[in-house]
Design a protein around this motif. Sequence first.
Motif, PDB file in Angstrom:
ATOM      1  N   GLU A  70       6.546  -0.161   0.991  1.00 25.75           N
ATOM      2  CA  GLU A  70       7.302  -0.793  -0.099  1.00 25.75           C
ATOM      3  C   GLU A  70       7.852  -2.146   0.335  1.00 25.75           C
ATOM      4  OE1 GLU A  70      10.310   1.857  -1.556  1.00 25.75           O
ATOM      5  OE2 GLU A  70       8.857   3.409  -2.058  1.00 25.75           O
ATOM      6  N   ALA A  71       8.340  -2.240   1.575  1.00 19.75           N
ATOM      7  CA  ALA A  71       8.882  -3.503   2.076  1.00 19.75           C
ATOM      8  C   ALA A  71       7.782  -4.559   2.148  1.00 19.75           C
ATOM      9  CB  ALA A  71       9.520  -3.301   3.448  1.00 19.75           C
ATOM     10  N   ALA A  72       6.599  -4.174   2.637  1.00 22.00           N
ATOM     11  CA  ALA A  72       5.476  -5.113   2.724  1.00 22.00           C
ATOM     12  C   ALA A  72       5.051  -5.564   1.334  1.00 22.00           C
ATOM     13  CB  ALA A  72       4.299  -4.469   3.456  1.00 22.00           C
ATOM     14  N   ALA A  73       4.924  -4.630   0.415  1.00 22.11           N
ATOM     15  CA  ALA A  73       4.513  -4.965  -0.951  1.00 22.11           C
ATOM     16  C   ALA A  73       5.528  -5.889  -1.624  1.00 22.11           C
ATOM     17  CB  ALA A  73       4.317  -3.690  -1.768  1.00 22.11           C
ATOM     18  N   ALA A  74       6.806  -5.635  -1.397  1.00 22.11           N
ATOM     19  CA  ALA A  74       7.850  -6.472  -2.000  1.00 22.11           C
ATOM     20  C   ALA A  74       7.817  -7.888  -1.424  1.00 22.11           C
ATOM     21  CB  ALA A  74       9.228  -5.837  -1.773  1.00 22.11           C
ATOM     22  N   ARG A  75       7.617  -7.998  -0.114  1.00 19.82           N
ATOM     23  CA  ARG A  75       7.567  -9.338   0.500  1.00 19.82           C
ATOM     24  C   ARG A  75       6.359 -10.121  -0.008  1.00 19.82           C
ATOM     25  NH1 ARG A  75       8.242 -11.346   6.754  1.00 19.82           N
ATOM     26  NH2 ARG A  75       8.496 -13.524   6.175  1.00 19.82           N
ATOM     27  N   VAL A  76       5.202  -9.464  -0.084  1.00 24.93           N
ATOM     28  CA  VAL A  76       3.995 -10.137  -0.578  1.00 24.93           C
ATOM     29  C   VAL A  76       4.189 -10.553  -2.037  1.00 24.93           C
ATOM     30  CG1 VAL A  76       1.551  -9.801  -1.140  1.00 24.93           C
ATOM     31  CG2 VAL A  76       2.441  -9.076   1.086  1.00 24.93           C
ATOM     32  N   VAL A  89      -3.808  -6.861  -4.867  1.00 25.27           N
ATOM     33  CA  VAL A  89      -4.421  -5.571  -5.171  1.00 25.27           C
ATOM     34  C   VAL A  89      -3.719  -4.475  -4.374  1.00 25.27           C
ATOM     35  CG1 VAL A  89      -6.553  -4.200  -5.038  1.00 25.27           C
ATOM     36  CG2 VAL A  89      -6.643  -6.631  -5.690  1.00 25.27           C
ATOM     37  N   GLN A  90      -3.433  -4.775  -3.102  1.00 29.59           N
ATOM     38  CA  GLN A  90      -2.822  -3.794  -2.211  1.00 29.59           C
ATOM     39  C   GLN A  90      -2.076  -4.533  -1.116  1.00 29.59           C
ATOM     40  OE1 GLN A  90      -4.259  -3.286   1.184  1.00 29.59           O
ATOM     41  NE2 GLN A  90      -2.725  -1.764   1.671  1.00 29.59           N
ATOM     42  N   ALA A  91      -0.951  -3.985  -0.677  1.00 29.76           N
ATOM     43  CA  ALA A  91      -0.201  -4.552   0.448  1.00 29.76           C
ATOM     44  C   ALA A  91       0.457  -3.422   1.231  1.00 29.76           C
ATOM     45  CB  ALA A  91       0.857  -5.532  -0.045  1.00 29.76           C
TER      46      ALA A  91
END
Length: 163
Positions: A24-30, A48-50
């Motif tokens: 979730e942290a990676a997806a939010a940063r991206v 598409v995915q992070a």
Amino acid sequence: MSESTGAEAADEIFNVTPERDPVEAAAARVARLMAQPGLAQAQGFEVVQAAPGEVTLAVSARPTLMASRVQFHGGALSALAEQAAAMAAATVLPEDKGAATVSVIVNHHRAAVGQRIYALARVVSAAPVMTVVEVRLEAESFGGRGPCGSAQVKLRTVPAGHV
């Protein structure tokens, strides 16, 4: 003085708390970085995915990205690969750091023919100063999705406000 385990050290790097999952942290940063004005927004790049160390971006065909009516321009593939690599690098860096591209090497294996291209970026080496990311490029057409190129991107760690 207590010693931390490898898992605790990784949790500290990724700022993991019971409320903050690393994916979730990676997806939010991206998502935050991709929302900023710039080439990625102007060209319509989509997440598409992070996940930590891995990001997949895609872009749909349109005239400004094409070398011909059916084939993506090599520059479009290079830009997508570089952006995906930068986003993958950002997922393994502390929040106060960013990644600036040092070099991009793109290999075109076949014509990128189709309606959409994907850049699947994976961090292969992350150090305090330099991050190396490998990118697989895929083209999607009516017949399915397959490889059309690859890239290696080297990025230098910089303060977050400098990228």
